[in-house]
Enzyme design. Structure first.
Site, PDB file in Angstrom:
ATOM      1  N   GLN A  35       0.833  -1.195   0.000  1.00  8.73           N
ATOM      2  CA  GLN A  35       0.000   0.000   0.000  1.00  8.73           C
ATOM      3  C   GLN A  35       0.871   1.249   0.000  1.00  8.73           C
ATOM      4  OE1 GLN A  35      -2.160  -0.741   3.636  1.00  8.73           O
ATOM      5  NE2 GLN A  35      -0.254  -1.282   4.658  1.00  8.73           N
ATOM      6  N   HIS A  66      -7.843   3.314  20.058  1.00  6.64           N
ATOM      7  CA  HIS A  66      -6.908   2.327  20.610  1.00  6.64           C
ATOM      8  C   HIS A  66      -7.329   1.846  21.993  1.00  6.64           C
ATOM      9  CE1 HIS A  66      -3.816   3.759  17.500  1.00  6.64           C
ATOM     10  NE2 HIS A  66      -4.188   2.551  17.184  1.00  6.64           N
ATOM     11  N   ASP A  90       0.441   0.441  13.528  1.00 11.24           N
ATOM     12  CA  ASP A  90       0.870   1.708  14.150  1.00 11.24           C
ATOM     13  C   ASP A  90       1.267   1.518  15.605  1.00 11.24           C
ATOM     14  OD1 ASP A  90      -1.526   1.937  15.836  1.00 11.24           O
ATOM     15  OD2 ASP A  90      -2.579   2.452  13.998  1.00 11.24           O
ATOM     16  N   GLY A 142      -1.843 -12.259   8.640  1.00  9.71           N
ATOM     17  CA  GLY A 142      -2.575 -12.610   9.854  1.00  9.71           C
ATOM     18  C   GLY A 142      -3.472 -13.824   9.683  1.00  9.71           C
ATOM     19  N   ASP A 160      -7.171  -5.396  14.615  1.00  9.27           N
ATOM     20  CA  ASP A 160      -7.051  -3.947  14.408  1.00  9.27           C
ATOM     21  C   ASP A 160      -6.714  -3.741  12.927  1.00  9.27           C
ATOM     22  OD1 ASP A 160      -6.511  -1.268  14.483  1.00  9.27           O
ATOM     23  OD2 ASP A 160      -4.696  -1.434  15.687  1.00  9.27           O
ATOM     24  N   SER A 161      -7.736  -3.899  12.095  1.00 17.39           N
ATOM     25  CA  SER A 161      -7.517  -3.967  10.652  1.00 17.39           C
ATOM     26  C   SER A 161      -8.002  -2.718   9.941  1.00 17.39           C
ATOM     27  CB  SER A 161      -8.287  -5.161  10.090  1.00 17.39           C
ATOM     28  OG  SER A 161      -9.677  -4.871  10.108  1.00 17.39           O
ATOM     29  N   THR A 162      -7.651  -2.629   8.674  1.00 19.39           N
ATOM     30  CA  THR A 162      -8.243  -1.621   7.797  1.00 19.39           C
ATOM     31  C   THR A 162      -9.642  -2.090   7.400  1.00 19.39           C
ATOM     32  OG1 THR A 162      -7.051  -2.729   6.000  1.00 19.39           O
ATOM     33  CG2 THR A 162      -6.018  -0.790   6.945  1.00 19.39           C
ATOM     34  N   ASP A 163     -10.274  -1.316   6.511  1.00 17.31           N
ATOM     35  CA  ASP A 163     -11.639  -1.630   6.092  1.00 17.31           C
ATOM     36  C   ASP A 163     -11.703  -2.981   5.367  1.00 17.31           C
ATOM     37  OD1 ASP A 163     -12.314   0.853   7.087  1.00 17.31           O
ATOM     38  OD2 ASP A 163     -12.083   1.863   5.165  1.00 17.31           O
ATOM     39  N   PRO A 167      -6.675  -6.653   1.095  1.00 17.21           N
ATOM     40  CA  PRO A 167      -6.082  -7.723   1.916  1.00 17.21           C
ATOM     41  C   PRO A 167      -6.805  -7.950   3.240  1.00 17.21           C
ATOM     42  CG  PRO A 167      -4.547  -5.848   1.650  1.00 17.21           C
ATOM     43  CD  PRO A 167      -5.723  -5.580   0.777  1.00 17.21           C
TER      44      PRO A 167
END
Lengths: 277, 277
Positions: A35, A66, A90, A142, A160-163, A167
């Site tokens: 990305q 968080h 992060d 993961g 704790d993922s992206t949308d 992936p």
């Protein structure tokens, strides 16, 4: 009113809405194998990290996300020792989990090492616990990690993922939840970010159904504000292999989380309760 | 990414941030004696009303604000009969208050008749109760109205105002709260919109101090998401002349409000509690 080139804008996909932050500088721009990672200095939100143009973290408001992704799971489990974080590059969630002294190991499996290296440089506060002896930073897929994990190897798994596109899409599916179930110990808890209650109620509903059918006995979707995420309102869904206990008291320092906030966050407004039925 | 002319944008004053909604048509543009009123059709938020360029109402998300500005006050008061709404020209709060059968009169004092006339035309759902025999629509200065009100003439006063700049600034001040105190009956309750917990904590603090010094005995600041208002997170502050009772059960239909949401909304996160001290 239009915004000049000094504004970063994220269009909220499919929602005909967008958020913009005024930037004072762009300090990093990198295309990794996975990305594009960009870091900006903003006028009022501190630093901003975007992945493929979407807001991941700002200095100003990441504390809510968080804390809500971690403390409710840690404190609901009667005695968590081993934690797996999937994504979380992060390192903000990692830092929150490691505040708890009873945690003896946190494996964090992030696909893109680039995210963590950039976070270490530009978000040092989030990465303050990366050198904690209990933390293992693993850069891998993961989903594969879970499939290869031994049965009952983690007490908590935090997604704790992206949308749920690209992936990360596989992190929102029944098969993955089933693998998490197997990798969790007896009272194990899965906590997954579950998008916006206003925009994505049908996703929350399907996640809950998939978690249920994967074998999890009790679920709780927690709601919280998150200014720079789509709609400004976000959720995390907790799935437990056993009955949900009353959370243990919180003995670590927090800005957003408290026992009262934990209980409150689980109260769903009627419109959402109806949509999740 | 930049937004073309098909987007309406509100810069969140002093916050280096902005929200944008994609518009498909502009259907009204009027300069009244007080402000500019514009109505747009949006792609995903239904109709949008702006006053002097700031979002007032969208079809999609106004229910949260209007329900949280009204039901907590109505249901906390042991037996409210007479209600005053100051501002509220879009009539959404009026409609929510009038859902309660025990209310016998609602005076709504809005400065700008233009807002209500435009709302009647473009937001008919919000104005569905404007012809209720219990509603009196008055177009006048709310501060003067309060000063000229008889002592103990209202059980509830709801301040559904714009931001604390321009004509609405006086609605956020001690003298005004003092006049509200006098105009309220023995168990009277004042409910005022109090801006964003993330952006305007110091305003919330000063409002609370001013309400206290005006004589109100108990206060409660309620938090709720509001996608199209600055930060996506909003608040309303309730001030009571007597001790706060447990709210009565809600027997009207709602989308966001419930007794559980009412209790939850009053739980403040630690960072905000510290700032309000």
């Amino acid at each position: 009113m239009t915004l000049d080139k000094n504004w970063y804008t994220e269009k909220w996909q499919g929602q005909g809405a967008a958020i913009s932050l005024r930037i004072t500088d762009k300090i990093h721009d990198e295309q990794t194998d996975y990305q594009r990672i960009e870091i900006y200095e903003t006028e009022s939100f501190g630093r901003l990290m975007t992945l493929d143009g979407l807001v991941m973290v700002t200095d100003r408001d990441n504390f809510i996300y968080h804390e809500m992704m971690t403390h409710p799971a840690v404190l609901t489990h009667p005695s968590p020792k081993k934690v797996l974080i999937i994504g979380g590059g992060d390192c903000g969630a990692l830092k929150e989990v490691l505040k708890h002294k009873n945690i003896i190991q946190v494996d964090q499996v992030e696909l893109d090492e680039g995210v963590t290296r950039v976070a270490e440089k530009y978000f040092p506060a989030l990465c303050a616990s990366n050198n904690d002896a209990r933390a293992r930073l693993i850069f891998d897929d993961g989903i594969k990690w879970i499939q290869n994990s031994k049965t009952a190897s983690y007490d908590l798994i935090i997604i704790d993922s992206t949308d749920p596109v690209g992936p990360a899409a596989g992190l929102f599916e029944h098969e993955f939840y089933r693998a998490c179930y197997t990798a969790l110990t007896k009272d194990g808890i899965l906590m997954a970010q579950s998008e916006s209650p206003l925009f994505h109620a049908s996703l929350i509903k399907s996640m809950r159904q998939d978690m249920n059918s994967a074998g999890f006995q009790t679920l709780a979707t927690l709601l919280f504000p998150q200014c720079t995420y789509p709609s400004g309102w976000w959720s995390a869904t907790l799935a437990s292999k056993s009955r949900l206990n009353k959370p243990r008291a919180c003995d670590v320092e927090t800005l957003y989380y408290s026992s009262g906030i934990h209980a409150s966050a689980q109260v769903l407004p009627p419109f959402l309760e109806r949509k999740l039925k």
